[in-house]
Motif scaffolding. Structure first.
Motif, PDB file in Angstrom:
ATOM      1  N   UNK A  70       0.821  -1.215   0.000  1.00 41.07           N
ATOM      2  CA  UNK A  70       0.000   0.000   0.000  1.00 41.07           C
ATOM      3  C   UNK A  70       0.850   1.258   0.000  1.00 41.07           C
ATOM      4  N   UNK A  71       2.018   1.179   0.624  1.00 38.87           N
ATOM      5  CA  UNK A  71       2.901   2.339   0.762  1.00 38.87           C
ATOM      6  C   UNK A  71       4.254   1.967   0.159  1.00 38.87           C
ATOM      7  N   UNK A  72       4.539   2.486  -1.017  1.00 36.24           N
ATOM      8  CA  UNK A  72       5.764   2.149  -1.739  1.00 36.24           C
ATOM      9  C   UNK A  72       7.009   2.556  -0.947  1.00 36.24           C
ATOM     10  N   UNK A  73       7.964   1.632  -0.834  1.00 41.07           N
ATOM     11  CA  UNK A  73       9.232   1.929  -0.173  1.00 41.07           C
ATOM     12  C   UNK A  73       9.153   2.015   1.340  1.00 41.07           C
ATOM     13  N   UNK A  74       8.143   1.409   1.935  1.00 46.49           N
ATOM     14  CA  UNK A  74       7.956   1.480   3.387  1.00 46.49           C
ATOM     15  C   UNK A  74       9.086   0.758   4.125  1.00 46.49           C
ATOM     16  N   UNK A  75       9.692   1.462   5.081  1.00 45.63           N
ATOM     17  CA  UNK A  75      10.731   0.871   5.925  1.00 45.63           C
ATOM     18  C   UNK A  75      10.399   1.198   7.382  1.00 45.63           C
ATOM     19  N   UNK A  76      11.154   0.620   8.296  1.00 46.25           N
ATOM     20  CA  UNK A  76      10.917   0.828   9.728  1.00 46.25           C
ATOM     21  C   UNK A  76      11.001   2.302  10.116  1.00 46.25           C
ATOM     22  N   UNK A  77      11.862   3.058   9.457  1.00 46.73           N
ATOM     23  CA  UNK A  77      12.059   4.461   9.813  1.00 46.73           C
ATOM     24  C   UNK A  77      11.346   5.456   8.909  1.00 46.73           C
ATOM     25  N   UNK A  78      10.515   4.969   7.999  1.00 47.36           N
ATOM     26  CA  UNK A  78       9.792   5.875   7.093  1.00 47.36           C
ATOM     27  C   UNK A  78       8.935   6.860   7.881  1.00 47.36           C
ATOM     28  N   UNK A  79       9.040   8.129   7.561  1.00 51.82           N
ATOM     29  CA  UNK A  79       8.184   9.156   8.170  1.00 51.82           C
ATOM     30  C   UNK A  79       6.863   9.138   7.405  1.00 51.82           C
TER      31      UNK A  79
END
Length: 92
Positions: A70-79
């Motif tokens: 749903x959210x492209x490029x989502x990582x643990x630290x994504x704002x």
């Protein structure tokens, strides 16, 4: 239902597999069929998946896996942007 609720199809199927073992993405639901839906979280400004997972006691890798499509490029630290919806995985 996936489109109506905004919940990814794979999550809907996973949550309802035990109750409806033959449920598939193209299944037609009968009236009054009750499906289990995941808990959603509406993010506040600059919240990260790591913070959300910790706050709700959820596994970070599952949270990212459930929302990565749903959210492209989502990582643990994504704002995350305010009002972004995250699908919370079931508690471990």
């Amino acid at each position: 239902m996936s489109r109506k609720t905004g919940v990814p199809l794979n999550i809907l199927l996973e949550l309802n597999a035990e109750r409806y073992p033959d449920l598939m993405g193209n299944s037609r639901l009968k009236a009054r069929t009750t499906l289990a839906l995941p808990q959603l979280h509406i993010c506040s400004e600059s919240e990260t998946p790591r913070q959300v997972a910790k706050r709700f006691g959820r596994e970070l890798s599952k949270l990212i896996e459930n929302n990565g499509g749903l959210i492209h490029g989502l990582t643990a630290g994504s704002k995350l942007r305010p009002k972004t919806q995250l699908v919370l995985p079931p508690k471990a």
